[in-house]
Design a protein around this motif. Structure first.
Motif, PDB file in Angstrom:
ATOM      1  N   SER A 137     133.523   8.447  20.013  1.00  0.00           N
ATOM      2  CA  SER A 137     134.038   7.139  20.394  1.00  0.00           C
ATOM      3  C   SER A 137     133.520   6.730  21.774  1.00  0.00           C
ATOM      4  O   SER A 137     133.182   5.561  21.995  1.00  0.00           O
ATOM      5  CB  SER A 137     135.563   7.179  20.377  1.00  0.00           C
ATOM      6  N   ALA A 138     133.431   7.684  22.692  1.00  0.00           N
ATOM      7  CA  ALA A 138     132.876   7.384  24.015  1.00  0.00           C
ATOM      8  C   ALA A 138     131.441   6.883  23.893  1.00  0.00           C
ATOM      9  O   ALA A 138     131.050   5.902  24.518  1.00  0.00           O
ATOM     10  CB  ALA A 138     132.934   8.626  24.912  1.00  0.00           C
ATOM     11  N   LYS A 139     130.670   7.544  23.028  1.00  0.00           N
ATOM     12  CA  LYS A 139     129.278   7.102  22.792  1.00  0.00           C
ATOM     13  C   LYS A 139     129.252   5.665  22.297  1.00  0.00           C
ATOM     14  O   LYS A 139     128.474   4.836  22.754  1.00  0.00           O
ATOM     15  CB  LYS A 139     128.626   7.976  21.714  1.00  0.00           C
ATOM     16  N   GLN A 140     130.097   5.381  21.306  1.00  0.00           N
ATOM     17  CA  GLN A 140     130.086   4.055  20.685  1.00  0.00           C
ATOM     18  C   GLN A 140     130.480   2.943  21.642  1.00  0.00           C
ATOM     19  O   GLN A 140     129.917   1.859  21.614  1.00  0.00           O
ATOM     20  CB  GLN A 140     131.048   4.026  19.503  1.00  0.00           C
ATOM     21  N   CYS A 141     131.461   3.228  22.491  1.00  0.00           N
ATOM     22  CA  CYS A 141     131.995   2.135  23.305  1.00  0.00           C
ATOM     23  C   CYS A 141     131.310   2.056  24.660  1.00  0.00           C
ATOM     24  O   CYS A 141     131.604   1.177  25.457  1.00  0.00           O
ATOM     25  CB  CYS A 141     133.507   2.256  23.479  1.00  0.00           C
ATOM     26  N   GLY A 142     130.385   2.988  24.928  1.00  0.00           N
ATOM     27  CA  GLY A 142     129.614   2.899  26.163  1.00  0.00           C
ATOM     28  C   GLY A 142     130.232   3.607  27.350  1.00  0.00           C
ATOM     29  O   GLY A 142     129.747   3.464  28.474  1.00  0.00           O
ATOM     30  N   ARG A 143     131.300   4.381  27.131  1.00  0.00           N
ATOM     31  CA  ARG A 143     131.889   5.113  28.249  1.00  0.00           C
ATOM     32  C   ARG A 143     131.098   6.392  28.528  1.00  0.00           C
ATOM     33  O   ARG A 143     130.604   7.044  27.614  1.00  0.00           O
ATOM     34  CB  ARG A 143     133.341   5.511  27.933  1.00  0.00           C
ATOM     35  N   ALA A 144     131.008   6.772  29.804  1.00  0.00           N
ATOM     36  CA  ALA A 144     130.382   8.039  30.168  1.00  0.00           C
ATOM     37  C   ALA A 144     131.435   9.102  30.453  1.00  0.00           C
ATOM     38  O   ALA A 144     131.115  10.216  30.827  1.00  0.00           O
ATOM     39  CB  ALA A 144     129.475   7.849  31.379  1.00  0.00           C
ATOM     40  N   VAL A 145     132.701   8.725  30.283  1.00  0.00           N
ATOM     41  CA  VAL A 145     133.799   9.682  30.464  1.00  0.00           C
ATOM     42  C   VAL A 145     134.346  10.055  29.082  1.00  0.00           C
ATOM     43  O   VAL A 145     134.612   9.175  28.268  1.00  0.00           O
ATOM     44  CB  VAL A 145     134.937   9.072  31.324  1.00  0.00           C
ATOM     45  N   VAL A 146     134.463  11.334  28.824  1.00  0.00           N
ATOM     46  CA  VAL A 146     135.093  11.779  27.584  1.00  0.00           C
ATOM     47  C   VAL A 146     136.526  12.202  27.899  1.00  0.00           C
ATOM     48  O   VAL A 146     136.746  13.164  28.628  1.00  0.00           O
ATOM     49  CB  VAL A 146     134.328  12.962  26.957  1.00  0.00           C
ATOM     50  N   PRO A 147     137.513  11.477  27.375  1.00  0.00           N
ATOM     51  CA  PRO A 147     138.907  11.868  27.616  1.00  0.00           C
ATOM     52  C   PRO A 147     139.188  13.241  27.009  1.00  0.00           C
ATOM     53  O   PRO A 147     138.673  13.578  25.951  1.00  0.00           O
ATOM     54  CB  PRO A 147     139.709  10.781  26.886  1.00  0.00           C
ATOM     55  N   ILE A 148     139.995  14.022  27.711  1.00  0.00           N
ATOM     56  CA  ILE A 148     140.362  15.349  27.227  1.00  0.00           C
ATOM     57  C   ILE A 148     141.515  15.220  26.232  1.00  0.00           C
ATOM     58  O   ILE A 148     142.505  14.543  26.510  1.00  0.00           O
ATOM     59  CB  ILE A 148     140.818  16.243  28.407  1.00  0.00           C
ATOM     60  N   VAL A 149     141.376  15.856  25.081  1.00  0.00           N
ATOM     61  CA  VAL A 149     142.495  15.967  24.151  1.00  0.00           C
ATOM     62  C   VAL A 149     143.195  17.290  24.459  1.00  0.00           C
ATOM     63  O   VAL A 149     142.599  18.361  24.328  1.00  0.00           O
ATOM     64  CB  VAL A 149     142.025  15.925  22.681  1.00  0.00           C
ATOM     65  N   ALA A 150     144.437  17.201  24.890  1.00  0.00           N
ATOM     66  CA  ALA A 150     145.181  18.397  25.293  1.00  0.00           C
ATOM     67  C   ALA A 150     145.616  19.197  24.068  1.00  0.00           C
ATOM     68  O   ALA A 150     145.689  18.654  22.965  1.00  0.00           O
ATOM     69  CB  ALA A 150     146.405  17.981  26.112  1.00  0.00           C
ATOM     70  N   PRO A 151     145.894  20.489  24.238  1.00  0.00           N
ATOM     71  CA  PRO A 151     146.462  21.258  23.127  1.00  0.00           C
ATOM     72  C   PRO A 151     147.768  20.617  22.675  1.00  0.00           C
ATOM     73  O   PRO A 151     148.509  20.081  23.509  1.00  0.00           O
ATOM     74  CB  PRO A 151     146.727  22.638  23.744  1.00  0.00           C
ATOM     75  N   ALA A 152     148.041  20.636  21.371  1.00  0.00           N
ATOM     76  CA  ALA A 152     149.292  20.047  20.870  1.00  0.00           C
ATOM     77  C   ALA A 152     150.486  20.871  21.327  1.00  0.00           C
ATOM     78  O   ALA A 152     150.383  22.083  21.519  1.00  0.00           O
ATOM     79  CB  ALA A 152     149.242  19.981  19.340  1.00  0.00           C
TER      80      ALA A 152
END
Lengths: 262, 262
Positions: A137-152
């Protein structure tokens, strides 16, 4: 348009940086790019560069950064979505859309009325899947930041862990639920009976925020009490009941609009 | 919680009002309600009543209004979503969510880059399907108003038909597209090069509005020129590119938040 690749351990000064295996496969097997091809690479922490391919095999590839490129703008505060895990495809969409709206983190939580247990989330490696979706999604929307998905974790243990961020929990104002007799299974939370519910437009922009969105069946009274005890601010998304899978997008958009951060 | 039924030609003073066939089937066969059962009925034009069943068969039923009930609040202006037709399930979600956010009308349009032709939309009776989804969404979210789904038309003929509403067309600001090299297939519109694009927060609340959202591949330059000639205001949803199926929800939420109408 140059194709974009995610290189988490990127050194922009190096003459050759290896791509992670899945990115290398995408470069070589899917896009069939060879040495000298112009691409873009980003480190997931805000750095984006024009780059070229310096080595290309079927499962390996190496690249070299040429010059920095301005990425899509980031929002001006750390903003995490704390989301009660939804069914598979709905959750994928929520992760994708939250990243496109600019969140800096995603915390999947399991609540009493979630349709999936914490052990199932862990066993099926969902977090790794959502992290891959966040990259794409970061690639698609042009962001250079990848949000971290935390452990559930459970909503209870999330609430029991203190943080410096302002926590906003989406609830259904009791007045609306009572007056129109809505089935609770369609609400983003049960009637909120203790304390004042703020409309989203009344939430001042904090230094850092978590937006907490409940499951299809809503929060239990015990969960709401725990949320209040943890200092979470109950927030309303208006008088019309939203579907649980639309609520995250509406909550994030409404807050970002209110804070002039869309 | 009382089940809700849609009765378009409802006379609240009548001792017995027949339900439409599909509603009667739902009452009798699905919910198995009998004479004397308490329900709610709404006329789709803003009227909601507590009611009781006075006759119940397998495919027919009649009801009697008892007392008015306050429905979910309506937004304070006529607001239609003009949406370039998306793939089937995505379009269903967009219709459902737009109704839940409070739109008063939906105009499906076919544009150059739509994935479906106008004749296919017409042959497959999509508009009737979307109208049924609008009814069911109104039930779920507590609205007593059923937004009208207009017959599908081309974006060209939509733009050529004058209206008194303010028309807002979602576009991708060219600056962002150029700087990050986004693939146009993921944008809600092509770079907008002629005229100023307003951020959504800068759009003043009009007396009546249409929000126009494009297809996956974006608008063509010819369509954008026609939109400008028709007086449509180009509007930006921020610097991060949104998926076409998320754009309607984001555009509506951002406008309603800006106008304090969420």
């Amino acid at each position: 348009v140059r194709p974009r690749f995610y290189v988490p351990d990127l050194d922009p000064a190096a003459a050759s940086v290896p791509l992670p295996e899945d990115e290398a496969e995408h470069l070589g097997r899917v896009l069939r790019l060879g040495i000298g091809a112009e691409i873009e690479i980003f480190d997931g922490r805000g750095g984006l560069w024009r780059a070229e391919v310096v080595a290309a095999g079927k499962r390996s590839a190496a690249v070299r950064a040429i010059a920095p490129v301005p990425p899509a703008p980031e929002i001006g505060l750390p903003l995490a979505l704390v989301i009660s895990v939804l069914k598979a495809d709905k959750m994928d969409d929520v992760v994708r859309d939250a990243v496109m709206l600019g969140v800096t983190g995603i915390c999947p939580v399991v609540s009493d009325r979630s349709e999936i247990s914490l052990s199932t989330v862990e066993r099926s490696q969902r977090v790794a899947r959502w992290q891959r979706i966040a990259v794409s999604s970061a690639k698609q929307c042009g962001r250079a930041v990848v949000p971290i998905v935390a452990p559930a974790c459970t909503i209870a243990s999330y609430l029991a862990t203190p943080g410096s961020e302002v926590r906003l929990i989406c609830v259904e104002p009791s007045a609306d639920v009572d007056s129109v007799g809505l089935p609770s299974s369609n609400s983003v939370g049960p009637p909120f009976t203790g304390g004042r519910v703020l409309p989203v437009q009344a939430i001042a922009k904090p230094a850092s925020a978590h937006v907490i969105v409940g499951p299809e069946g809503g929060w239990t009274p015990v969960e709401l009490t725990a949320a209040r005890a943890a200092g979470a601010i109950p927030m309303s998304l208006g008088g019309r009941t939203l579907r649980a899978d639309a609520a995250p997008l509406v909550a994030l958009t409404a807050l970002l609009t209110t804070w002039s951060e869309l």
